[in-house]
Design a protein around this motif. Structure first.
Motif, PDB file in Angstrom:
ATOM      1  N   GLY A 225      46.701  47.470  31.097  1.00  0.00           N
ATOM      2  CA  GLY A 225      45.570  48.387  31.103  1.00  0.00           C
ATOM      3  C   GLY A 225      45.011  48.695  29.730  1.00  0.00           C
ATOM      4  O   GLY A 225      43.918  49.247  29.606  1.00  0.00           O
TER       5      GLY A 225
ATOM      6  N   LYS B 276      43.987  46.437  27.718  1.00  0.00           N
ATOM      7  CA  LYS B 276      42.904  45.474  27.479  1.00  0.00           C
ATOM      8  C   LYS B 276      42.129  45.090  28.732  1.00  0.00           C
ATOM      9  O   LYS B 276      41.063  44.503  28.639  1.00  0.00           O
ATOM     10  CB  LYS B 276      43.476  44.203  26.838  1.00  0.00           C
ATOM     11  CG  LYS B 276      44.027  44.427  25.448  1.00  0.00           C
ATOM     12  CD  LYS B 276      44.456  43.133  24.814  1.00  0.00           C
ATOM     13  CE  LYS B 276      44.956  43.390  23.400  1.00  0.00           C
ATOM     14  NZ  LYS B 276      45.331  42.167  22.725  1.00  0.00           N
ATOM     15  N   LEU B 277      42.691  45.379  29.900  1.00  0.00           N
ATOM     16  CA  LEU B 277      42.074  44.990  31.163  1.00  0.00           C
ATOM     17  C   LEU B 277      41.899  46.211  32.054  1.00  0.00           C
ATOM     18  O   LEU B 277      42.481  47.255  31.792  1.00  0.00           O
ATOM     19  CB  LEU B 277      42.957  43.956  31.878  1.00  0.00           C
ATOM     20  CG  LEU B 277      43.272  42.669  31.111  1.00  0.00           C
ATOM     21  CD1 LEU B 277      44.336  41.863  31.836  1.00  0.00           C
ATOM     22  CD2 LEU B 277      42.013  41.845  30.904  1.00  0.00           C
ATOM     23  N   THR B 278      41.156  46.042  33.123  1.00  0.00           N
ATOM     24  CA  THR B 278      41.001  47.115  34.103  1.00  0.00           C
ATOM     25  C   THR B 278      42.161  47.017  35.082  1.00  0.00           C
ATOM     26  O   THR B 278      42.347  45.984  35.738  1.00  0.00           O
ATOM     27  CB  THR B 278      39.664  46.973  34.855  1.00  0.00           C
ATOM     28  OG1 THR B 278      38.605  47.015  33.910  1.00  0.00           O
ATOM     29  CG2 THR B 278      39.488  48.091  35.869  1.00  0.00           C
ATOM     30  N   THR B 279      42.963  48.080  35.164  1.00  0.00           N
ATOM     31  CA  THR B 279      44.126  48.079  36.046  1.00  0.00           C
ATOM     32  C   THR B 279      44.195  49.376  36.839  1.00  0.00           C
ATOM     33  O   THR B 279      43.574  50.373  36.473  1.00  0.00           O
ATOM     34  CB  THR B 279      45.446  47.922  35.263  1.00  0.00           C
ATOM     35  OG1 THR B 279      45.630  49.064  34.425  1.00  0.00           O
ATOM     36  CG2 THR B 279      45.452  46.658  34.422  1.00  0.00           C
ATOM     37  N   ALA B 280      44.971  49.345  37.898  1.00  0.00           N
ATOM     38  CA  ALA B 280      45.234  50.538  38.700  1.00  0.00           C
ATOM     39  C   ALA B 280      46.640  50.415  39.271  1.00  0.00           C
ATOM     40  O   ALA B 280      47.126  49.311  39.510  1.00  0.00           O
ATOM     41  CB  ALA B 280      44.218  50.652  39.834  1.00  0.00           C
TER      42      ALA B 280
ATOM     43  N   SER C  73      46.457  46.874  40.933  1.00  0.00           N
ATOM     44  CA  SER C  73      45.562  45.740  40.711  1.00  0.00           C
ATOM     45  C   SER C  73      45.324  45.537  39.224  1.00  0.00           C
ATOM     46  O   SER C  73      45.486  46.455  38.418  1.00  0.00           O
ATOM     47  CB  SER C  73      44.223  45.972  41.413  1.00  0.00           C
ATOM     48  OG  SER C  73      43.595  47.122  40.870  1.00  0.00           O
ATOM     49  N   VAL C  74      44.942  44.320  38.904  1.00  0.00           N
ATOM     50  CA  VAL C  74      44.565  43.933  37.543  1.00  0.00           C
ATOM     51  C   VAL C  74      43.292  43.114  37.665  1.00  0.00           C
ATOM     52  O   VAL C  74      43.244  42.171  38.461  1.00  0.00           O
ATOM     53  CB  VAL C  74      45.662  43.083  36.854  1.00  0.00           C
ATOM     54  CG1 VAL C  74      45.239  42.691  35.455  1.00  0.00           C
ATOM     55  CG2 VAL C  74      46.998  43.815  36.841  1.00  0.00           C
ATOM     56  N   GLU C  75      42.267  43.493  36.893  1.00  0.00           N
ATOM     57  CA  GLU C  75      41.000  42.756  36.913  1.00  0.00           C
ATOM     58  C   GLU C  75      40.733  42.179  35.529  1.00  0.00           C
ATOM     59  O   GLU C  75      40.776  42.899  34.539  1.00  0.00           O
ATOM     60  CB  GLU C  75      39.856  43.676  37.329  1.00  0.00           C
ATOM     61  CG  GLU C  75      39.994  44.173  38.749  1.00  0.00           C
ATOM     62  CD  GLU C  75      38.842  45.075  39.166  1.00  0.00           C
ATOM     63  OE1 GLU C  75      37.763  45.009  38.540  1.00  0.00           O
ATOM     64  OE2 GLU C  75      39.040  45.850  40.112  1.00  0.00           O
TER      65      GLU C  75
ATOM     66  N   PRO D 139      38.169  40.029  32.812  1.00  0.00           N
ATOM     67  CA  PRO D 139      36.720  39.994  32.560  1.00  0.00           C
ATOM     68  C   PRO D 139      35.999  38.813  33.212  1.00  0.00           C
ATOM     69  O   PRO D 139      34.821  38.912  33.527  1.00  0.00           O
ATOM     70  CB  PRO D 139      36.620  39.902  31.037  1.00  0.00           C
ATOM     71  CG  PRO D 139      37.921  40.379  30.515  1.00  0.00           C
ATOM     72  CD  PRO D 139      38.937  40.074  31.575  1.00  0.00           C
TER      73      PRO D 139
ATOM     74  N   LYS E 200      41.398  38.216  39.604  1.00  0.00           N
ATOM     75  CA  LYS E 200      41.998  39.471  40.053  1.00  0.00           C
ATOM     76  C   LYS E 200      43.437  39.235  40.469  1.00  0.00           C
ATOM     77  O   LYS E 200      43.791  38.151  40.920  1.00  0.00           O
ATOM     78  CB  LYS E 200      41.232  40.034  41.246  1.00  0.00           C
ATOM     79  CG  LYS E 200      39.826  40.439  40.916  1.00  0.00           C
ATOM     80  CD  LYS E 200      39.125  41.000  42.132  1.00  0.00           C
ATOM     81  CE  LYS E 200      37.694  41.364  41.745  1.00  0.00           C
ATOM     82  NZ  LYS E 200      36.950  41.925  42.847  1.00  0.00           N
TER      83      LYS E 200
END
Length: 110
Positions: free
Chosen positions: A25, A27-31, A40-42, A44, A48
């Motif tokens: 999270g 460097k990336l979009t995570t939840a 989840s990890v998204e 760029p 996913k």
């Protein structure tokens, strides 16, 4: 988009999934949701990943382009096995079409 799965045997799947989501999270979009045990990890580029803590196993699912699948597997697996070095975690990926993906094992300080 091609899909790949890894079933990582561990007594602490939720702990490792939460740690992985938190670390990535930066460097990336995570939840991560402790209650459901799902995260989840998204990336760029549109790749996913889903992290799912189940009894005795962390299930990681990746959806990425064919060109990126190896790389996304490696990022998730490499970080996870480093966190779980003392538990000797292994992330062995299998593609949705039945072929083998990449495998990550902790290699010490090398």
């Amino acid at each position: 988009m091609p899909r790949s799965l890894a079933h990582v045997t561990t007594d602490r799947p939720g702990r490792y999934a939460k740690q992985l989501a938190s670390h990535l999270g930066r460097k990336l979009t995570t939840a991560w949701d402790d209650e459901s045990g799902v995260g989840s990890v998204e990336f760029p580029d549109g790749a996913k990943a889903e992290l799912r803590a189940e009894p005795g196993v962390l299930v990681m699912t990746v959806d990425a382009s064919a060109e990126r699948l190896d790389g996304v597997e490696d990022v998730l697996g490499r970080h996870l096995v480093r966190f779980g070095a003392k538990d000797e975690l292994v992330a062995a990926w299998r593609r949705e079409d039945g072929t083998e993906g990449t495998t990550q094992r902790f290699a010490g300080d090398a």
